[in-house]
Scaffold this active site. Structure first.
Site, PDB file in Angstrom:
ATOM      1  N   HIS A  82      61.237   3.048  15.561  1.00 54.66           N
ATOM      2  CA  HIS A  82      61.812   2.553  16.814  1.00 54.66           C
ATOM      3  C   HIS A  82      62.914   3.488  17.290  1.00 54.66           C
ATOM      4  O   HIS A  82      63.804   3.857  16.523  1.00 54.66           O
ATOM      5  CB  HIS A  82      62.388   1.146  16.608  1.00 54.66           C
ATOM      6  CG  HIS A  82      62.938   0.565  17.874  1.00 54.66           C
ATOM      7  ND1 HIS A  82      62.147  -0.118  18.768  1.00 54.66           N
ATOM      8  CD2 HIS A  82      64.171   0.622  18.410  1.00 54.66           C
ATOM      9  CE1 HIS A  82      62.889  -0.474  19.803  1.00 54.66           C
ATOM     10  NE2 HIS A  82      64.115  -0.040  19.617  1.00 54.66           N
ATOM     11  N   ASP A 161      65.240 -13.204  22.244  1.00 55.46           N
ATOM     12  CA  ASP A 161      65.824 -11.916  22.639  1.00 55.46           C
ATOM     13  C   ASP A 161      65.582 -11.665  24.126  1.00 55.46           C
ATOM     14  O   ASP A 161      66.463 -11.184  24.837  1.00 55.46           O
ATOM     15  CB  ASP A 161      65.231 -10.772  21.806  1.00 55.46           C
ATOM     16  CG  ASP A 161      65.663  -9.424  22.369  1.00 55.46           C
ATOM     17  OD1 ASP A 161      66.881  -9.174  22.418  1.00 55.46           O
ATOM     18  OD2 ASP A 161      64.801  -8.648  22.810  1.00 55.46           O
ATOM     19  N   ARG A 168      72.349 -10.907  29.267  1.00 53.56           N
ATOM     20  CA  ARG A 168      73.279  -9.775  29.052  1.00 53.56           C
ATOM     21  C   ARG A 168      73.227  -8.802  30.222  1.00 53.56           C
ATOM     22  O   ARG A 168      74.238  -8.273  30.664  1.00 53.56           O
ATOM     23  CB  ARG A 168      72.900  -9.035  27.756  1.00 53.56           C
ATOM     24  CG  ARG A 168      73.296  -9.772  26.498  1.00 53.56           C
ATOM     25  CD  ARG A 168      72.607  -9.188  25.289  1.00 53.56           C
ATOM     26  NE  ARG A 168      72.934  -7.793  25.068  1.00 53.56           N
ATOM     27  CZ  ARG A 168      72.148  -6.912  24.429  1.00 53.56           C
ATOM     28  NH1 ARG A 168      70.986  -7.305  23.926  1.00 53.56           N
ATOM     29  NH2 ARG A 168      72.526  -5.681  24.271  1.00 53.56           N
ATOM     30  N   SER A 183      69.186  -7.474  18.880  1.00 56.30           N
ATOM     31  CA  SER A 183      68.089  -7.453  19.845  1.00 56.30           C
ATOM     32  C   SER A 183      66.943  -6.586  19.322  1.00 56.30           C
ATOM     33  O   SER A 183      65.781  -7.008  19.265  1.00 56.30           O
ATOM     34  CB  SER A 183      68.622  -6.908  21.179  1.00 56.30           C
ATOM     35  OG  SER A 183      67.592  -6.538  22.045  1.00 56.30           O
ATOM     36  N   LYS A 187      63.036  -7.985  17.112  1.00 57.64           N
ATOM     37  CA  LYS A 187      61.658  -7.646  17.486  1.00 57.64           C
ATOM     38  C   LYS A 187      60.943  -6.939  16.330  1.00 57.64           C
ATOM     39  O   LYS A 187      59.759  -7.154  16.084  1.00 57.64           O
ATOM     40  CB  LYS A 187      61.657  -6.767  18.749  1.00 57.64           C
ATOM     41  CG  LYS A 187      62.039  -7.589  19.990  1.00 57.64           C
ATOM     42  CD  LYS A 187      62.245  -6.752  21.215  1.00 57.64           C
ATOM     43  CE  LYS A 187      63.547  -6.008  21.195  1.00 57.64           C
ATOM     44  NZ  LYS A 187      64.133  -5.659  22.467  1.00 57.64           N
TER      45      LYS A 187
END
Ligand code: URA
Length: 432
Positions: A82, A161, A168, A183, A187
């Site tokens: 990621h 999220d 946010r 966050s 995931k």
């Protein structure tokens, strides 16, 4: 338990318990707690922070707010990667086929562009015919058959999220380390890989502008991952200028293919090799030198490129794009940007360049906007290059006709000075 008391506790700088955090997330998902109370709590977290234990509870609770996928149970050895987001970051398109060509399964859920940053799913969708929304059974069959699939995140992965991110985004509370860490990690936890490599970007095109902040974020995410049983590490990488020379969806596919062919921008190539090496180390538990050899051999033998073609074909895309880039969409107009003075390029504001790419049509301002897959930028000159006044430093591709303003924004994002700058390293550190 009352939401009022939980907000007050965080406002006063105290730590929240696991039960309190679960109460908030459950109540939000069941719509029993109104948005204004959730937003107040988010602001209190933004101002007073959360320790690693609280952040782990929040992550776990958000991960369990929707579907949990157990990839380890389905496939055994899988690895995920990621990136925290950058400009011109096409590394997933390169490293996932490399890793899959070595027999390590890549079952990946990716996102679309966010703000000034691009997203893997948009890039893949620029390939004619390519499908990113697969049914779960087709996703599983593809990973079993060819060892790789990349799909867009299904609707019900970490819905908490999604909700919190939207709040946010409208309450000036995005740029906060515990909130970003929870966050991203919620995931990853819901997607179910055992092995996770994080590419934490640092610099003008990243959410984290300094190495100190990026190190804090990386440490937090690695700690959360470990607490939740993951085999995880993070690499800190430079995002002070766009990655490689191409920015924009189909343009980045072309640049990714050139790396898979063993050519292309050397810094981008080195980053891809480092990330792929670290994914192999996580999945196989082998030494760096051995993993690196496998990765380089996969590129040099053409195996990674073959795996990329197989992957495109399986997801209904046209694999001939690999040999004929004209089959990819490219926007009608190519607008040349010329240097306005002579000297060295000492800085490129990557965030501003990401915004320029979006204005050309490569990204969205709202989730409903459509993308011009052929829009983007070919960057001719980067930090450290000497340019003479009038030299073409970039070509802007777009279907829009009048783009003088956008071209000026590109020029304003570039600093040309009369000294040669020190080039920053691409790999800035590793956290295990
Ligand atoms: N990416 C995410 O998924 N969440 C954030 O908060 C920031 C970047």
């Amino acid at each position: 338990m009352r939401m009022y008391d939980i907000i007050e506790k965080k406002r006063n700088g105290k730590s929240l318990t696991k039960d309190e955090i679960s109460f908030v997330i459950d109540g939000m998902i069941k719509k029993e707690i109104p948005d204004y109370q959730i937003s107040s709590l988010i602001m209190a977290i933004y101002l007073n922070g959360m320790n690693d234990t609280e952040t782990t509870y929040l992550t776990d609770s958000m991960a369990h707010s929707g579907d949990m996928i157990n990839l380890e149970e389905m496939f055994g050895e899988t690895v995920d990667k990621h990136s925290t987001g950058g400009v011109g970051d096409k590394t997933s398109l390169v490293i996932c086929p490399i890793v899959a060509s070595l027999g390590i399964k890549v079952a990946k859920m990716s996102g679309r562009g966010l703000g000034h940053t691009g997203g893997t799913i948009d890039k893949l969708e620029s390939i004619p015919g390519f499908k990113v929304d697969l049914k779960e059974k087709d996703f599983v069959k593809q990973v079993e058959d060819i060892g790789i699939s990349i799909i867009s995140q299904t609707g019900n992965i970490a819905p908490a999220d999604k909700k919190i991110y939207a709040l946010r985004d409208t309450t000036a509370t995005v740029s906060n380390i515990p909130l970003i860490a929870s966050s991203i990690m919620s995931k990853k936890i819901a997607a179910g890989d055992k092995n996770i490599l994080l590419d934490v970007k640092v610099g003008s095109g990243a959410f984290m502008k300094t190495k100190k902040e990026a190190t804090e974020l990386a440490n937090k995410m690695v700690n959360i991952g470990k607490k939740l049983g993951k085999n995880i590490s993070a690499i800190l990488t430079n995002m002070d200028e766009p990655l490689g020379n191409y920015v924009g969806n189909s343009l980045e596919v072309i640049e990714a293919i050139s790396i898979l062919k063993g050519r292309g921008n050397p810094e981008l190539k080195e980053l891809c090799i480092t990330l792929a090496t670290n994914m192999v180390m996580l999945a196989r538990g082998i030494k760096e030198a051995n993993a690196r050899k496998l990765v380089i051999n996969s590129i040099n033998s053409g195996k990674a490129l073959e795996k990329f073609k197989e992957f495109i074909k399986y997801q209904h895309g046209n694999p001939d794009i690999v040999d004929d880039y004209k089959l990819l969409p490219i926007s009608k107009y190519g607008y040349e940007v010329k240097a306005n003075k002579t000297g060295y390029i000492t800085k490129m504001n990557a965030e501003e360049i990401g915004k320029v790419a979006n204005l050309l049509g490569a990204g969205r301002s709202t989730m409903e906007d459509t993308i011009d897959y052929g829009a983007g930028i070919i960057i001719e000159s980067k930090v450290g290059n000497y340019v003479r006044k009038g030299k073409i430093i970039a070509t802007l591709y777009t279907n829009k006709e009048d783009i003088d303003d956008i071209a000026s924004k590109y020029l304003n994002a570039i600093t040309i000075s009369n000294y040669k700058p020190n080039k920053k390293k691409m790999i800035l550190g590793k956290i295990k």
